[in-house]
Scaffold this active site. Sequence first.
Site, short mmCIF file in Angstrom:
data_model
loop_
_atom_site.label_atom_id
_atom_site.label_comp_id
_atom_site.label_asym_id
_atom_site.label_seq_id
_atom_site.Cartn_x
_atom_site.Cartn_y
_atom_site.Cartn_z
N SER A 305 -24.16 5.53 27.33
CA SER A 305 -22.91 6.05 27.86
C SER A 305 -21.74 5.10 27.62
O SER A 305 -21.32 4.90 26.49
CB SER A 305 -23.07 6.39 29.34
OG SER A 305 -22.03 7.20 29.79
N ASP A 316 -16.53 1.35 14.79
CA ASP A 316 -15.63 2.18 13.99
C ASP A 316 -14.34 1.46 13.62
O ASP A 316 -13.78 1.67 12.54
CB ASP A 316 -15.29 3.47 14.74
CG ASP A 316 -16.38 4.52 14.62
OD1 ASP A 316 -17.43 4.23 14.02
OD2 ASP A 316 -16.18 5.64 15.15
N LYS A 330 -26.37 8.90 24.98
CA LYS A 330 -25.75 9.75 26.00
C LYS A 330 -24.26 9.87 25.70
O LYS A 330 -23.49 8.96 25.94
CB LYS A 330 -25.95 9.19 27.41
CG LYS A 330 -25.35 10.09 28.46
CD LYS A 330 -25.49 9.52 29.86
CE LYS A 330 -24.74 10.41 30.83
NZ LYS A 330 -23.29 10.45 30.55
#
Length: 442
Positions: A305, A316, A330
């Site tokens: 999460s 990224d 998740k």
Amino acid sequence: MSGVSRATLYLAVGVACGAFAAAFVGGAASQATSNADASAGDRLALFARAFETARDAYVDAPDENKMVVGAVNGMLASLDPHSTYLDAKALGEFQNTMKGEEFGGLGLEVMQEGDLVRVVSPIDETPAARAGLMSGDVITAIDDTPVKGLSLKEAVDRMRGPAKTSVKLTVQRDGDKAPREFTIVREIIKVLPVRARLEGGGDIGYIRITQFNQETYDGVQKAMARFRSDPGSDKIKGYVLDLRNNPGGLLTQSIEVVNAFVDHGEIVSTRGRALDQQQEYYARSGGDLSQHKPLVVLINGGSASASEIVSGALQDLKRATLIGTRSFGKGSVQTVLPLGEDGALKLTTARYYTPSGRSIQAKGIEPDIKVREAIPEDLKGKVDSKGEASLTGHLKNGDDEKTGSEAYVPPDPTKDAQLIAAIDLLHGRTTAKAKDAASGDN
């Protein structure tokens, strides 16, 4: 624990269950004005008839409140594994946990899985961690009372209690033929979400985050300030951010932690049915505390999460190298929607996406360098996190869903292959462990 959207912190944004309450209590008072409303009214009428029939015809006079709460829990369980009902007491405990306040207990992050309770992660330096509980363990009984038939709240209530009292947990661990029993003495649990120290001979700043509560970013700030004030701070070559076995927490805190290492770019976006769940979150200029020094993030099968939001964003944005094994997967956001004096719903309201638009739901984050730990013989095959994709009723995400990976962190840092690989990378060395990268799929 799940990443929680910004609306959660306000605790008053969109009480989405008001219509349900009005329809249930008032019956015809919320008469349909559309086909959808009429259909909902019919379904609620079915529930009312079933409730009245069971109440009047059951062999013993039932507890009506327990029936209603059971119905609400059953309704939410049919949606996904992370939506749940919090009564007033559970809501207060949840809020206290997010604030970092103290409670008497064992130090376990758990979740409901079918009729049983699975350990997401033991919290560092708590009775549960010291006793040897592990991510993936299934709790089948508490003080010889079977967990099957208990709600998650009832199971948690049985594990919590006054400090210096004990509780016996019966645990089934993957690979074991027979269950294990742990008798654990409760302590006052004060969740310290951030721990920090110098590694690599004093030139690597190591920050471990165990949970994203309201104190997490402050803890990171203080850690970075200590590193900068150290007499040898000018020698710091880079940082290690350890998110292994971190089950998540507050979305807002994960955004702040990412911003501690970047000063521009999108961090995460959320997409749901409601307009207020269509959000994009960006780094604020000047938020970077790291002086742009190299960064390695450690993840494993217990990183979930909010941990995946942080690691996915830093990956990224090309800000960090990720080392370890595939994360839990998740990729959903839960919002706490108050129900007045009756508590709240912790409801899945959106999916989140990394800056490149990736959804990690039931897939996880893949590290840039795969490094597996040397698992002790008695734990081999028993420390794997099954991941989000294994949970009954999880939100689907295409045909290429992935299982989790190992969730073992050696207690001795000198035997921690993932940490050693991170330090070697920051020192400019290519460790043999990083080269091997354990050719398996984990």
